[in-house]
Every structure is written in structure tokens, then in C-alpha cells.
Motif scaffolding. Structure first.
Motif, short mmCIF file in Angstrom:
data_model
loop_
_atom_site.label_atom_id
_atom_site.label_comp_id
_atom_site.label_asym_id
_atom_site.label_seq_id
_atom_site.Cartn_x
_atom_site.Cartn_y
_atom_site.Cartn_z
N ASP B 62 15.44 82.62 -19.15
CA ASP B 62 16.80 83.09 -19.42
C ASP B 62 17.31 82.43 -20.70
OD1 ASP B 62 19.24 84.30 -19.18
OD2 ASP B 62 20.01 82.95 -17.63
N LEU B 63 18.29 83.10 -21.31
CA LEU B 63 18.93 82.56 -22.50
C LEU B 63 19.88 81.45 -22.07
CD1 LEU B 63 18.60 83.64 -25.39
CD2 LEU B 63 20.70 84.92 -25.04
N GLU B 65 21.86 77.37 -23.19
CA GLU B 65 22.09 76.30 -24.17
C GLU B 65 21.18 75.12 -23.90
OE1 GLU B 65 26.23 75.49 -25.92
OE2 GLU B 65 26.64 76.39 -23.98
N ILE B 71 20.88 78.00 -13.75
CA ILE B 71 20.46 78.66 -12.50
C ILE B 71 19.24 77.93 -11.93
CG2 ILE B 71 19.50 80.78 -11.51
CD1 ILE B 71 21.30 82.37 -13.43
N ALA B 88 16.95 88.98 -20.57
CA ALA B 88 17.94 87.99 -20.16
C ALA B 88 19.28 88.64 -19.80
CB ALA B 88 18.13 86.94 -21.27
N ILE B 91 20.11 89.56 -16.20
CA ILE B 91 20.57 88.52 -15.27
C ILE B 91 22.09 88.55 -15.17
CG2 ILE B 91 20.76 86.01 -14.92
CD1 ILE B 91 17.99 85.66 -15.94
N VAL B 92 22.74 88.76 -16.30
CA VAL B 92 24.20 88.79 -16.30
C VAL B 92 24.71 89.92 -15.41
CG1 VAL B 92 26.25 89.03 -17.73
CG2 VAL B 92 24.25 87.84 -18.63
N GLU B 95 24.20 88.84 -11.84
CA GLU B 95 25.12 87.77 -11.44
C GLU B 95 26.54 88.31 -11.26
OE1 GLU B 95 24.49 84.04 -10.97
OE2 GLU B 95 22.90 85.37 -10.28
#
Lengths: 198, 198
Positions: B62-63, B65, B71, B88, B91-92, B95
Motif C-alpha cells: 500500500d501507499l 508515509e 494497516i 493502492a 484499498i481506500v 476502507e
């Protein structure tokens, strides 16, 4: 779920642009993450440069790197004609035609009582000042064929005519290559009104 | 006519984005010139930050920082289920539905013989490694309902099944041919509820 902060910030920035909503902004932001480093650096540099290095010509109001702009300082252009447009980008369209060799003046807007913009909100005072003690013989008004563009054209014509300078308006009619059956009624009316003998 | 160089560069940069042609790029570039200084600075900063500060999670892809991502390091999430997605951004979408509490795995692509991408071009090896000696009991395959997504699902199912782990596929409550990221949350919920063993 929250996006990682740098991504969320970029989505916000994209959403500040006209015509770009959340879905498109998200798609673009994800795309940027996978772009080449140098392309992203170039993009960021261009944004800052467009804002920092561009200014409006003190004479005509065109977007330029140096004021006065290259058109205003080009003595080979006809110094007797000014074409008045709403926005700087209109000059590009006109120049691409390659048949107009006079000067320009950018209003940066139109008179629109609906939007609360009046004569003082457009770059008209500087136009009148330019016309005084100049060699200008004709002012061509190239505002858009909209209610606001027409109102602005009428206002400018009334303002300029007393000085004896010829005021003309770009012709309105059918677009070349367009079909008559798809033209709107106002355009057709303008086309009939502006008909010429052949 | 050439645009002033800083503007031409910005138009070029906008044209590198997907779905943005010359006309739109020009419109956006002119818009940027008239934007607030701080908004343009923020835009440039976001571009650089999105590229510089984001990385892919070493575990799930996943993207994020920070790697591992929030997660993967969240022990309150179900450690027995992995949902496999293409990108990626999927996933948003998942979620936002708020009904899935397991883990994820991002393939960063699909198997597509037409485009010349095979099993080695997707993040599948790391998925298989994750499954070994893990508590994973079910792998839900959430690739898009496209030819490539289906082919990828079949490939993964064949790869994982010998290990005895249950492999399921999101139900085709998703409209065929659509992308997961654009699905509404109810459709996504139905898709999770109706998943079937393959």
C-alpha cells in the motif's frame, strides 16, 4: 479512511483547479506518485515559474515574461489598430490565425451586472488612455458573443466613439465547417443580419 | 504564436497527466497564473511531497508515509484474512465501506497477456511468502471484474489453494467492466458479503 497526508494534500491542490472534482483529483494524485521523478520536479517548477515569472504587460494587459510585451514593442505591427479581447488567452487564438497584425488590449473580464462586475472591473480606463494622443484609427471589439461580451462591446463603443475613432465588432455567424441545422437561433439570426453580397 | 516560456512549460506538464489534452492543459495553466500565490506554492509542494514522502509498504504494497503501513501494524485488525487488490487506491474504496477489518495485499497490476504482463509483473511472490507460516485463513481476491482481473484471480487461486488456505473472490455485485475504485459503498458491501470460494 484517510489518505496518507502528502497524497491528501495533492488531491486538495488538484481540486482547486476548475473542472476537477474529487474523483479526478484522486486519480491524478495517484498518477503523480508513479510518474518519473524528473517529470514531477518539472511540473512543480513550472507551477512556481508560471506564477513568479509571468506578469501582465503594462500597456496591453497580455500575459508576458517582460513588460511591455513582445507585441507592444514590435514596431513592424500595424500601430493603427487595436483588437480588444476579454482574456489573454484570446490573443493566442487570434495570433494562431496569422492574419491580424495590429495591437491588442486585454480587458481581463467583462461587464456583468448579474455577477456584480461593472465598468470599473475591466481594464477599460487604460484603453481610453492608450487611445489619447495615439495613431489608433480603429478599435476592433473581440469580446465573446455572450450577453456579457455584448454588453461590454456596447459600453466600449459608446465610450470610444466620441473621440472619432472607428469602432468595429468581430462578425458573428455560422462557424466554418458547421452545419446550418445544428446552429442555434441567435447565431442564425446574426448570420442573416450580417449577410453579404457575393 | 508561442506562449511565454513559463506558460508553455506548465501546459506541457499538465499534458503529461492522464486524460488532459492540450485545450484543457492550456485552460488549467492560464488558471494557475491567476491563482493565489499560496495555493500555487502549496500545489508545487504537494507534488514534490507526494513523490518524495510516499513509499510502498514493504509488507502489503500500500501507499504509505511509513513502511510498514498503518494497516499492517494495526494489531486490532483481523490477522487471518488478506484482501488482494490491484492498486493502492482500491484499498481506500474498501476502507471507506468500513465493513472489512482484515489485511490487504496490493498487486500493482494484473496479469494481461495482451499487454505483455505476466505473473512476474505483479506483486504475487511476496503474497505467497506472506502466507507461509502465517495465521492467514482466507485470501479474498478483489481484483477488478475485467478480463485481466479475472485472469489474475484464477492465477492466484491456483497458486494459493495447494497450501490449504481458503481462496474467495468478491461477488459479482460489482458491475462487470467497472473499476473497484469507483464502486459505491453498498455495492462494495454486497460484494464482500456474497464472496464465494473458488
Amino acid at each position: 479512511m484517510l489518505y496518507p497526508r502528502p497524497l491528501a494534500m495533492l488531491i486538495d491542490s488538484f481540486m482547486k483547479l476548475p473542472g476537477i472534482g474529487e474523483k479526478t483529483a484522486t486519480r491524478l494524485a495517484f498518477y503523480v506518485v508513479e510518474m518519473q521523478d524528473e517529470d514531477v520536479n518539472q511540473f512543480a517548477k513550472s507551477l512556481l515559474s508560471a506564477k513568479r515569472d509571468l506578469t501582465f504587460c503594462a500597456i496591453c494587459g497580455d500575459l508576458t515574461e517582460e513588460s511591455p510585451c513582445s507585441i507592444c514593442t514590435d514596431s513592424s505591427r500595424e500601430q493603427t489598430t487595436i483588437l480588444v479581447v476579454e482574456e489573454a488567452k484570446d490573443i493566442v487564438a487570434m495570433e494562431n490565425m496569422r492574419e491580424y497584425h495590429g495591437l491588442y488590449h486585454v480587458l481581463h473580464g467583462t461587464i456583468s451586472p448579474m455577477d456584480g462586475t461593472g465598468p470599473e472591473d475591466i481594464n477599460a480606463t487604460s484603453l481610453i488612455q492608450r487611445l489619447q494622443n495615439s495613431k489608433i484609427e480603429e478599435v476592433i471589439i473581440g469580446t465573446n458573443a455572450t450577453v456579457e461580451g455584448e454588453a461590454t462591446a456596447m459600453f466600449l463603443a459608446r465610450l470610444i466613439k466620441p473621440s472619432g475613432i472607428k469602432v468595429t465588432r468581430l462578425a458573428h455567424g455560422l462557424s466554418v465547417g458547421s452545419n446550418l441545422e445544428y446552429a442555434d437561433e441567435i447565431t442564425l439570426l446574426k448570420a442573416v443580419e450580417g449577410r453579404r453580397e457575393i
